[in-house]
Design an enzyme around this catalytic site. Structure first.
Site, PDB file in Angstrom:
ATOM      1  N   ASN A 112      58.730  61.109  23.096  1.00 16.52           N
ATOM      2  CA  ASN A 112      59.636  60.539  24.099  1.00 16.52           C
ATOM      3  C   ASN A 112      60.837  59.855  23.425  1.00 16.52           C
ATOM      4  O   ASN A 112      61.149  58.702  23.693  1.00 16.52           O
ATOM      5  CB  ASN A 112      58.871  59.555  24.986  1.00 16.52           C
ATOM      6  CG  ASN A 112      59.653  59.144  26.214  1.00 16.52           C
ATOM      7  OD1 ASN A 112      59.665  57.993  26.598  1.00 16.52           O
ATOM      8  ND2 ASN A 112      60.318  60.088  26.839  1.00 16.52           N
ATOM      9  N   ARG A 117      67.623  58.761  16.948  1.00 17.12           N
ATOM     10  CA  ARG A 117      66.832  57.521  16.858  1.00 17.12           C
ATOM     11  C   ARG A 117      65.574  57.713  16.024  1.00 17.12           C
ATOM     12  O   ARG A 117      65.134  56.797  15.340  1.00 17.12           O
ATOM     13  CB  ARG A 117      66.464  56.963  18.241  1.00 17.12           C
ATOM     14  CG  ARG A 117      65.827  55.582  18.057  1.00 17.12           C
ATOM     15  CD  ARG A 117      65.844  54.708  19.286  1.00 17.12           C
ATOM     16  NE  ARG A 117      64.747  54.975  20.166  1.00 17.12           N
ATOM     17  CZ  ARG A 117      63.725  54.146  20.404  1.00 17.12           C
ATOM     18  NH1 ARG A 117      63.653  52.985  19.797  1.00 17.12           N
ATOM     19  NH2 ARG A 117      62.786  54.467  21.223  1.00 17.12           N
ATOM     20  N   ARG A 162      55.606  52.570  20.208  1.00 18.32           N
ATOM     21  CA  ARG A 162      54.920  53.418  19.225  1.00 18.32           C
ATOM     22  C   ARG A 162      54.269  52.599  18.112  1.00 18.32           C
ATOM     23  O   ARG A 162      53.459  53.124  17.356  1.00 18.32           O
ATOM     24  CB  ARG A 162      55.895  54.433  18.651  1.00 18.32           C
ATOM     25  CG  ARG A 162      56.548  55.283  19.731  1.00 18.32           C
ATOM     26  CD  ARG A 162      57.696  56.119  19.203  1.00 18.32           C
ATOM     27  NE  ARG A 162      58.474  56.694  20.296  1.00 18.32           N
ATOM     28  CZ  ARG A 162      59.417  56.034  20.957  1.00 18.32           C
ATOM     29  NH1 ARG A 162      59.713  54.784  20.625  1.00 18.32           N
ATOM     30  NH2 ARG A 162      60.062  56.628  21.952  1.00 18.32           N
ATOM     31  N   LYS A 192      50.871  68.158  21.411  1.00 16.72           N
ATOM     32  CA  LYS A 192      52.119  68.604  20.789  1.00 16.72           C
ATOM     33  C   LYS A 192      52.268  68.068  19.373  1.00 16.72           C
ATOM     34  O   LYS A 192      52.596  68.802  18.446  1.00 16.72           O
ATOM     35  CB  LYS A 192      53.305  68.190  21.658  1.00 16.72           C
ATOM     36  CG  LYS A 192      54.621  68.772  21.218  1.00 16.72           C
ATOM     37  CD  LYS A 192      55.345  67.826  20.288  1.00 16.72           C
ATOM     38  CE  LYS A 192      56.565  68.505  19.690  1.00 16.72           C
ATOM     39  NZ  LYS A 192      57.229  67.599  18.743  1.00 16.72           N
ATOM     40  N   PRO A 209      53.804  74.445  18.709  1.00 18.50           N
ATOM     41  CA  PRO A 209      53.961  73.184  19.435  1.00 18.50           C
ATOM     42  C   PRO A 209      54.782  73.369  20.710  1.00 18.50           C
ATOM     43  O   PRO A 209      55.848  73.969  20.677  1.00 18.50           O
ATOM     44  CB  PRO A 209      54.733  72.295  18.440  1.00 18.50           C
ATOM     45  CG  PRO A 209      54.619  72.975  17.120  1.00 18.50           C
ATOM     46  CD  PRO A 209      54.469  74.424  17.400  1.00 18.50           C
ATOM     47  N   ASP A 211      56.935  71.610  23.138  1.00 14.28           N
ATOM     48  CA  ASP A 211      57.717  70.432  23.484  1.00 14.28           C
ATOM     49  C   ASP A 211      58.573  70.744  24.708  1.00 14.28           C
ATOM     50  O   ASP A 211      58.509  71.839  25.246  1.00 14.28           O
ATOM     51  CB  ASP A 211      58.591  70.014  22.297  1.00 14.28           C
ATOM     52  CG  ASP A 211      59.489  71.138  21.845  1.00 14.28           C
ATOM     53  OD1 ASP A 211      60.385  71.516  22.620  1.00 14.28           O
ATOM     54  OD2 ASP A 211      59.290  71.661  20.745  1.00 14.28           O
TER      55      ASP A 211
END
Length: 255
Positions: A112, A117, A162, A192, A209, A211
């Site tokens: 997310n 970032r 996180r 994922k 994966p 996403d």
DNA sequence: GTCCAGGGTCCCA
DNA sequence: TGGGACCCTGGA
């Protein structure tokens, strides 16, 4: 200097396709840190040249998965023409075999989140908790080990919610983790992220994966993921790269 | 300034 | 099995 024969590799596509977050373009090549090893990589004809503080040829051959025959992978024909177009655009990508701990933490951070970032958080993590490395007159930082991170206040890296996942990973991590089931026991690792770890650390190229981007693509193309075979993960990287970089740019030109 | 979405996962009904 | 919440910030 180390030389590794990799005729098909494209460094831009390989380092900038979203599989790794610590490489930067610099003076005609790429500079990055892998674990505690800094390297400057350039392409020269059929070879890549590596200048590093750790000139262990075998270790770098492993990182670039040099034994793998990409001629064979690229030679496989897929029934879907969009895959073929994506392959043509992204054929210089190689899947790197990265240190498990580094991939695990990086992709926990990725959830997310957006790539600028993600890179920023990983940089803060390394600058605050990694070892300082002086290489060719510049300062770099190693990726901190689980031991180095244990008990530290992580708020400084601004990873938000996180933090608690990273802490759980610090507690549960050991070098012997080698299956998806073991990965899923760590909080913050779901389907994922576990598949990313399989692809980028375990070097299991069949891992695909799913996403947000790939879900869109799979839906749009009506792809049967089960039929992508042994190198589904490479196909995933082609599609991801193609849609994010090339199709996006085309869309912006039109708009 | 405001708003949406980002290489997801957890948690709860 | 599905939907909301989540830290924070880049980009529009």
């Amino acid at each position: 200097m180390i030389k590794i024969k990799l005729p098909l590799i494209n460094l831009d596509d390989t380092f900038d396709c979203g599989q790794c977050f610590r490489w930067q373009k610099a003076d005609g090549g790429w500079v990055g840190v892998v674990g505690g090893r800094v390297a400057k990589v350039t392409k020269n004809g059929e070879y890549i040249q590596i200048i590093s503080n750790d000139e262990d040829t075998k270790a770098w051959e492993e990182y670039f998965d040099a034994e793998r025959d990409y001629q064979e992978i690229l030679g496989i024909e897929y029934a879907n023409e969009v895959i073929e177009v994506a392959k043509e655009k992204a054929k210089g990508i190689r899947i790197l075999k990265q240190p498990l701990w580094e991939v695990l933490i990086s992709f926990i951070i990725s959830q997310n989140n957006n790539i600028p970032r993600i890179k920023k958080i990983i940089n803060l993590l390394c600058e605050n908790f990694g070892d300082k490395i002086d290489f060719e007159g510049n300062i770099y930082y190693s990726f901190p080990t689980a031991f180095q991170l244990a008990g530290k206040d992580l708020s400084i890296i601004k990873a938000g919610f996180r933090d608690k996942y990273i802490k759980d990973a610090i507690q549960k991590f050991n070098d012997k983790i080698s299956t998806k089931e073991e990965l899923l026991e760590i909080k913050g690792i779901g389907e994922k992220v576990a598949d990313c770890i399989r692809l980028f650390a375990f070097n299991d190229l069949s891992s695909f994966p799913l996403d947000v981007w790939t879900k869109r693509i799979v839906g749009e193309l009506n792809l049967d993921m089960g039929k992508l075979g042994l190198y589904a993960g490479v196909v995933q990287q082609w599609l991801y790269h193609y849609y994010r970089n090339i199709k996006n740019q085309e869309a912006q030109k039109v708009g």
